[in-house]
Design a protein around this motif. Structure first.
Motif, PDB file in Angstrom:
ATOM      1  N   THR A   1       0.839  -1.204   0.000  1.00  0.00           N
ATOM      2  CA  THR A   1       0.000   0.000   0.000  1.00  0.00           C
ATOM      3  C   THR A   1       0.874   1.255   0.000  1.00  0.00           C
ATOM      4  O   THR A   1       0.498   2.272  -0.577  1.00  0.00           O
ATOM      5  N   GLY A   2       2.054   1.173   0.633  1.00  0.00           N
ATOM      6  CA  GLY A   2       2.971   2.321   0.607  1.00  0.00           C
ATOM      7  C   GLY A   2       3.388   2.649  -0.831  1.00  0.00           C
ATOM      8  O   GLY A   2       3.358   3.811  -1.248  1.00  0.00           O
TER       9      GLY A   2
ATOM     10  N   LEU B   1       0.414   4.070  -2.714  1.00  0.00           N
ATOM     11  CA  LEU B   1       0.133   5.456  -2.306  1.00  0.00           C
ATOM     12  C   LEU B   1       1.169   6.415  -2.879  1.00  0.00           C
ATOM     13  O   LEU B   1       0.822   7.502  -3.365  1.00  0.00           O
ATOM     14  N   ARG B   2       2.445   6.004  -2.846  1.00  0.00           N
ATOM     15  CA  ARG B   2       3.485   6.887  -3.416  1.00  0.00           C
ATOM     16  C   ARG B   2       3.248   7.093  -4.911  1.00  0.00           C
ATOM     17  O   ARG B   2       3.428   8.196  -5.439  1.00  0.00           O
TER      18      ARG B   2
ATOM     19  N   MET C   1       0.973  11.140   4.828  1.00  0.00           N
ATOM     20  CA  MET C   1       2.241  10.432   4.617  1.00  0.00           C
ATOM     21  C   MET C   1       3.419  11.331   4.989  1.00  0.00           C
ATOM     22  O   MET C   1       4.352  10.901   5.655  1.00  0.00           O
TER      23      MET C   1
ATOM     24  N   GLY D   1       2.169   9.967   9.482  1.00  0.00           N
ATOM     25  CA  GLY D   1       0.946   9.392  10.047  1.00  0.00           C
ATOM     26  C   GLY D   1       0.378   8.318   9.140  1.00  0.00           C
ATOM     27  O   GLY D   1       1.002   7.943   8.142  1.00  0.00           O
ATOM     28  N   LEU D   2      -0.804   7.830   9.498  1.00  0.00           N
ATOM     29  CA  LEU D   2      -1.457   6.821   8.671  1.00  0.00           C
ATOM     30  C   LEU D   2      -2.505   7.485   7.789  1.00  0.00           C
ATOM     31  O   LEU D   2      -3.211   8.394   8.223  1.00  0.00           O
ATOM     32  N   VAL D   3      -2.619   7.000   6.579  1.00  0.00           N
ATOM     33  CA  VAL D   3      -3.653   7.466   5.655  1.00  0.00           C
ATOM     34  C   VAL D   3      -4.982   6.880   6.148  1.00  0.00           C
ATOM     35  O   VAL D   3      -5.019   5.726   6.605  1.00  0.00           O
TER      36      VAL D   3
ATOM     37  N   VAL E   1      -7.291   3.685   2.143  1.00  0.00           N
ATOM     38  CA  VAL E   1      -6.351   2.574   1.941  1.00  0.00           C
ATOM     39  C   VAL E   1      -7.084   1.274   1.657  1.00  0.00           C
ATOM     40  O   VAL E   1      -6.631   0.452   0.847  1.00  0.00           O
TER      41      VAL E   1
ATOM     42  N   GLY F   1       2.679  -3.941   4.360  1.00  0.00           N
ATOM     43  CA  GLY F   1       2.230  -2.636   4.846  1.00  0.00           C
ATOM     44  C   GLY F   1       0.724  -2.520   4.983  1.00  0.00           C
ATOM     45  O   GLY F   1       0.201  -1.433   5.211  1.00  0.00           O
ATOM     46  N   PHE F   2       0.016  -3.593   4.875  1.00  0.00           N
ATOM     47  CA  PHE F   2      -1.437  -3.651   5.063  1.00  0.00           C
ATOM     48  C   PHE F   2      -1.764  -5.002   5.684  1.00  0.00           C
ATOM     49  O   PHE F   2      -1.269  -6.007   5.198  1.00  0.00           O
TER      50      PHE F   2
ATOM     51  N   ARG G   1      -2.721  -2.032   8.697  1.00  0.00           N
ATOM     52  CA  ARG G   1      -2.001  -1.282   9.723  1.00  0.00           C
ATOM     53  C   ARG G   1      -2.912  -0.883  10.873  1.00  0.00           C
ATOM     54  O   ARG G   1      -2.449  -0.267  11.825  1.00  0.00           O
TER      55      ARG G   1
ATOM     56  N   GLN H   1      -8.681  -2.047   9.187  1.00  0.00           N
ATOM     57  CA  GLN H   1      -8.150  -2.602   7.932  1.00  0.00           C
ATOM     58  C   GLN H   1      -8.100  -4.133   7.989  1.00  0.00           C
ATOM     59  O   GLN H   1      -8.394  -4.817   7.004  1.00  0.00           O
TER      60      GLN H   1
ATOM     61  N   ARG I   1      12.905   9.251   0.935  1.00  0.00           N
ATOM     62  CA  ARG I   1      11.463   9.415   1.146  1.00  0.00           C
ATOM     63  C   ARG I   1      11.225  10.539   2.147  1.00  0.00           C
ATOM     64  O   ARG I   1      11.949  10.649   3.127  1.00  0.00           O
TER      65      ARG I   1
ATOM     66  N   ASP J   1       9.186  10.779   4.382  1.00  0.00           N
ATOM     67  CA  ASP J   1       8.874  10.309   5.730  1.00  0.00           C
ATOM     68  C   ASP J   1      10.012   9.475   6.321  1.00  0.00           C
ATOM     69  O   ASP J   1       9.861   8.868   7.372  1.00  0.00           O
TER      70      ASP J   1
ATOM     71  N   ARG K   1       6.249   7.427  13.245  1.00  0.00           N
ATOM     72  CA  ARG K   1       5.842   6.191  12.558  1.00  0.00           C
ATOM     73  C   ARG K   1       5.932   4.984  13.497  1.00  0.00           C
ATOM     74  O   ARG K   1       5.083   4.093  13.447  1.00  0.00           O
TER      75      ARG K   1
HETATM   76  P1  AMP Z   1       5.344   2.186   3.766  1.00  0.00           P
HETATM   77  O1  AMP Z   1       6.024   2.299   2.443  1.00  0.00           O
HETATM   78  O2  AMP Z   1       4.624   0.871   3.949  1.00  0.00           O
HETATM   79  O3  AMP Z   1       6.261   2.494   4.929  1.00  0.00           O
HETATM   80  O4  AMP Z   1       4.200   3.312   3.789  1.00  0.00           O
HETATM   81  C1  AMP Z   1       4.521   4.671   3.680  1.00  0.00           C
HETATM   82  C2  AMP Z   1       3.402   5.520   4.249  1.00  0.00           C
HETATM   83  O5  AMP Z   1       2.212   5.291   3.501  1.00  0.00           O
HETATM   84  C3  AMP Z   1       3.035   5.220   5.684  1.00  0.00           C
HETATM   85  O6  AMP Z   1       3.864   5.891   6.614  1.00  0.00           O
HETATM   86  C4  AMP Z   1       1.595   5.716   5.727  1.00  0.00           C
HETATM   87  O7  AMP Z   1       1.532   7.120   5.782  1.00  0.00           O
HETATM   88  C5  AMP Z   1       1.087   5.289   4.362  1.00  0.00           C
HETATM   89  N1  AMP Z   1       0.522   3.924   4.378  1.00  0.00           N
HETATM   90  C6  AMP Z   1       0.992   2.821   3.742  1.00  0.00           C
HETATM   91  N2  AMP Z   1       0.215   1.754   3.981  1.00  0.00           N
HETATM   92  C7  AMP Z   1      -0.775   2.195   4.809  1.00  0.00           C
HETATM   93  C8  AMP Z   1      -1.879   1.564   5.437  1.00  0.00           C
HETATM   94  N3  AMP Z   1      -2.133   0.261   5.277  1.00  0.00           N
HETATM   95  N4  AMP Z   1      -2.685   2.344   6.204  1.00  0.00           N
HETATM   96  C9  AMP Z   1      -2.469   3.649   6.383  1.00  0.00           C
HETATM   97  N5  AMP Z   1      -1.423   4.317   5.835  1.00  0.00           N
HETATM   98  C10 AMP Z   1      -0.581   3.583   5.047  1.00  0.00           C
END
Ligand code: AMP
Length: 212
Positions: free
Chosen positions: A37-38, A41-42, A59, A63-65, A70, A91-92, A94, A98, A160, A162, A171
């Motif tokens: 999911t990360g 989202l990117r 992001m 924080g969390l989306v 998601v 990443g899902f 979280r 979910q 990144r 974040d 995080r």
């Molecule tokens: P990651 O690449 O998995 O570290 O995700 C990067 C960022 O995307 C996280 O810090 C969140 O802001 C967002 N994100 C990714 N997956 C989720 C998820 N399942 N729920 C909420 N936010 C997510």
């Protein structure tokens, strides 16, 4: 989406525990789709889609989306033909919401819980560098041949937004408060295996294969 016989593997763990690295290795060895999911989202942020615009501020803040955004993204990803044989979730879920949405759609075969002491995580995350195509390096542990440039694509590497020291604690706090409480749900199903995530990617991959 109906329940199906496809294989589902979930990687769960703190940010920087190696989920993405190991998911890519599993994708290569098993041929299953890697659903991050990360990454999704990117990509949405980069493309400037409506979802990307809504997700970006969460992001950037570490924080969390919001769950509804998601969950929609994940459900769409799981309808893709490349996931039909099997998928590796990275990443899902979280959050508990979910996890509930996921369990209503698919069944999982294994949950790999990547354990890395939090003291190691900051160094791992702040040293991480990426190429736009998603190749991941580490300035100390896995540097590119030419500093700042992707070995595979020649693209410039970036950090990144974040992955900065200021965002890491936020995080990790989110992981402890929202994501860790999801693990017992899968432990109750008897499908969780804990894997020591300290070591080189190859060392960790050997451990994962031993429990799969
Ligand atoms: P990651 O690449 O998995 O570290 O995700 C990067 C960022 O995307 C996280 O810090 C969140 O802001 C967002 N994100 C990714 N997956 C989720 C998820 N399942 N729920 C909420 N936010 C997510």
């Amino acid at each position: 989406m109906a329940q199906s016989s496809r294989t589902g593997i979930m990687l769960i763990g703190a940010p920087g525990s190696g989920k993405g690295t190991q998911a890519k290795k599993l994708k290569e060895s098993l041929g299953y789709a890697h659903v991050s999911t990360g990454d999704l989202l990117r990509a949405a942020v980069k493309q400037g889609t409506e979802l990307g615009k809504q997700a970006k501020s969460f992001m950037d803040a570490g924080g969390l989306v919001p769950d509804e955004l998601v969950i929609g993204l994940l459900e769409e990803a799981l309808t893709k033909p490349e996931t039909q044989q099997g998928f590796i979730l990275d990443g899902f879920p979280r959050t508990a919401v979910q996890a509930e949405a996921l369990d209503a759609k698919v069944s999982l075969d294994k949950v790999i819980y990547m354990k890395v002491p939090f003291e190691l995580i900051e160094e791992r995350i702040t040293g991480r560098r990426m190429s736009k195509s998603g190749h991941v390096y580490h300035v100390k542990y896995n540097p590119p041949e030419t500093e700042g440039v992707c070995d595979v694509t020649g693209e410039e590497l970036y950090q990144r937004s974040d992955d900065t020291p200021e965002k890491v604690q936020e995080r990790l706090d989110k992981f402890v408060a929202e994501t860790q409480p999801v693990v017992p749900r899968y432990q109750a199903k008897g499908i969780v295996v804990e894997v020591d995530g300290v070591g080189t990617p190859d060392e960790v991959f050997v451990r994962i294969n031993a429990v799969l």
